[in-house]
Design an enzyme around this catalytic site. Structure first.
Site, PDB file in Angstrom:
ATOM      1  N   LYS A  82       0.856  -1.185   0.000  1.00  0.00           N
ATOM      2  CA  LYS A  82       0.000   0.000   0.000  1.00  0.00           C
ATOM      3  C   LYS A  82       0.889   1.231   0.000  1.00  0.00           C
ATOM      4  O   LYS A  82       1.706   1.421   0.898  1.00  0.00           O
ATOM      5  CB  LYS A  82      -0.887  -0.017   1.249  1.00  0.00           C
ATOM      6  CG  LYS A  82      -1.752   1.216   1.359  1.00  0.00           C
ATOM      7  CD  LYS A  82      -2.704   1.111   2.516  1.00  0.00           C
ATOM      8  CE  LYS A  82      -3.547   2.360   2.624  1.00  0.00           C
ATOM      9  NZ  LYS A  82      -4.463   2.291   3.748  1.00  0.00           N
ATOM     10  N   LYS A 100      -2.196  -1.538  -3.877  1.00  0.00           N
ATOM     11  CA  LYS A 100      -3.066  -0.371  -3.795  1.00  0.00           C
ATOM     12  C   LYS A 100      -2.249   0.894  -3.870  1.00  0.00           C
ATOM     13  O   LYS A 100      -1.253   0.971  -3.160  1.00  0.00           O
ATOM     14  CB  LYS A 100      -3.802  -0.438  -2.456  1.00  0.00           C
ATOM     15  CG  LYS A 100      -4.703   0.713  -2.180  1.00  0.00           C
ATOM     16  CD  LYS A 100      -5.293   0.562  -0.812  1.00  0.00           C
ATOM     17  CE  LYS A 100      -6.015   1.842  -0.463  1.00  0.00           C
ATOM     18  NZ  LYS A 100      -6.332   1.933   0.904  1.00  0.00           N
TER      19      LYS A 100
HETATM   20  C1  PBG Z   1      -7.172   3.293   5.520  1.00  0.00           C
HETATM   21  C2  PBG Z   1      -7.615   3.207   4.123  1.00  0.00           C
HETATM   22  C3  PBG Z   1      -7.486   4.189   3.130  1.00  0.00           C
HETATM   23  C4  PBG Z   1      -8.083   3.661   1.989  1.00  0.00           C
HETATM   24  C5  PBG Z   1      -8.547   2.399   2.302  1.00  0.00           C
HETATM   25  N1  PBG Z   1      -8.238   2.133   3.622  1.00  0.00           N
HETATM   26  C6  PBG Z   1      -6.964   5.562   3.208  1.00  0.00           C
HETATM   27  C7  PBG Z   1      -5.565   5.803   3.580  1.00  0.00           C
HETATM   28  O1  PBG Z   1      -4.742   4.911   3.748  1.00  0.00           O
HETATM   29  O2  PBG Z   1      -5.250   6.983   3.726  1.00  0.00           O
HETATM   30  C8  PBG Z   1      -8.181   4.365   0.673  1.00  0.00           C
HETATM   31  C9  PBG Z   1      -9.159   3.791  -0.278  1.00  0.00           C
HETATM   32  C10 PBG Z   1      -9.508   4.661  -1.406  1.00  0.00           C
HETATM   33  O3  PBG Z   1      -8.883   5.714  -1.664  1.00  0.00           O
HETATM   34  O4  PBG Z   1     -10.460   4.303  -2.115  1.00  0.00           O
HETATM   35  N2  PBG Z   1      -8.112   2.728   6.401  1.00  0.00           N
END
Ligand code: PBG
Length: 327
Positions: A200, A253
């Site tokens: 991520k 992601k």
């Molecule tokens: C954190 C989380 C995020 C997203 C999913 N889980 C945001 C982040 O890490 O700042 C982003 C998902 C998206 O942008 O669609 N719980």
């Protein structure tokens, strides 16, 4: 000596043959749809930067889940927006009053057939908006990975007890997947799978999501725990660790500008691999489509098919309901 007339277009020019030799196919069974669960009753707030997506209270979420399931979507991914935030994010493990726990029970009752996957993180539940417990080190607040792992264990067991079918830790916490696996096994949930947000990135594509889930960091950013966008080898190290710690599905992601990572992860590990087509990627398509600059249906099907071609087995996408209707 004469050579045959080589024409690569021969198979393409016949629609039936073209379909026959198609290498990758997008199916509704590949899709997981995210939902934003708001505390309280009768809530249905459209998210300004994500047209067509809503913050929903539990009973409205159950209705949406029914609609999705009836169109062939088998799984949804739940994010919670709690009534109260605190430094540790304790609403996330509140068996009785937690926003997600209540939603799990409500949706399970209304749509028992659908799989409920819970996002497991703290940024939507902490008053500072970071993904775990903070400690001060050298006059700077940083994330305490060990303390956060203890709370992750509380959160997943609470989700499992309320009816979650899979948990999806999204915080990139060191040791997080292992701590979750151990907690679930000890609580007799040995069969509950984990989808780990293994690679991520600290990405600006999450902007609209942070409006939607109200989980922006109140200070600083997530560069200390999410990955540097410039790195690729590191993604493989992260994925490898999560597999060792017990991940059943690994995720990359965001998705679109990270297709090279999806391909490397798939080729290296051969694991079930998920791609998260995130909020910013959705917002870009929606904005261009609203202006009439892109054909929404064609673009979405192209993007999602390309994610399959890149190596994704499953795709988490806000376009899910539309795609299910189109396919
Ligand atoms: C954190 C989380 C995020 C997203 C999913 N889980 C945001 C982040 O890490 O700042 C982003 C998902 C998206 O942008 O669609 N719980």
């Amino acid at each position: 000596m004469s050579y045959p007339d080589i024409r690569l277009s021969r198979m393409r020019s016949n629609k039936i043959f073209r379909t026959m030799v198609r290498e990758n196919r997008l199916g509704v069974e590949d899709l997981i749809v995210p939902m934003f669960i708001h505390h309280g009753d009768n809530v249905r707030n459209e998210i300004a930067s994500m047209p067509g997506q809503f913050q929903l209270s539990a009973e409205n979420a159950a209705e949406y889940a029914r609609e999705l399931f009836d169109c062939g979507i088998g799984s949804v991914l739940l994010f919670g927006i709690p009534a109260k935030k605190d430094p540790t994010g304790s609403d996330s493990w509140d068996d009785k009053n937690g926003v997600i726990q209540h939603a799990l029970r409500t949706i399970k009752k209304a749509v028992p057939e659908i799989n409920l996957i819970t996002d497991v993180c703290f940024c939507e539940y902490t008053d500072h908006g970071h993904c775990g417990v903070l400690i001060e080190k050298k006059h700077q607040m940083t994330l305490d990975h060990d303390a956060t792992c203890e709370n992750l264990a509380l959160q997943v067991v609470s989700h499992a007890k309320a009816g979650a079918d899979m948990v999806a830790p999204s915080g990139m916490i060191d040791g997080g997947v292992g701590a979750i696996r151990q907690a679930l096994d000890e609580a007799d949930f040995c069969n509950l799978p984990i989808m780990a947000y293994s690679a991520k990135y600290a990405s600006s594509f999450y902007g609209p999501f942070r409006d939607a889930a109200q989980g922006s960091p109140q200070f600083g950013d997530r560069q200390s725990y999410q990955m540097d966008i410039a790195n690729s080898d590191e993604a493989l190290r992260e994925v490898e660790l999560d597999i060792q710690e017990g991940a059943d599905i690994v995720m990359v992601k965001p998705a679109l500008t990270y297709m090279d990572i999806i391909r490397r992860v798939k080729d290296t590990f051969g694991m079930p691999t998920a791609a998260y087509n995130v909020s910013g990627e959705y917002a870009m398509v929606k904005a261009a489509a609203e202006k009439g600059w892109l054909d929404e249906k064609k673009i979405v099907l192209e993007i999602l098919t390309n994610l399959k071609r890149a190596g994704a087995d499953l795709i988490i996408t806000y376009h899910g309901l539309d795609v299910a209707n189109w396919l």
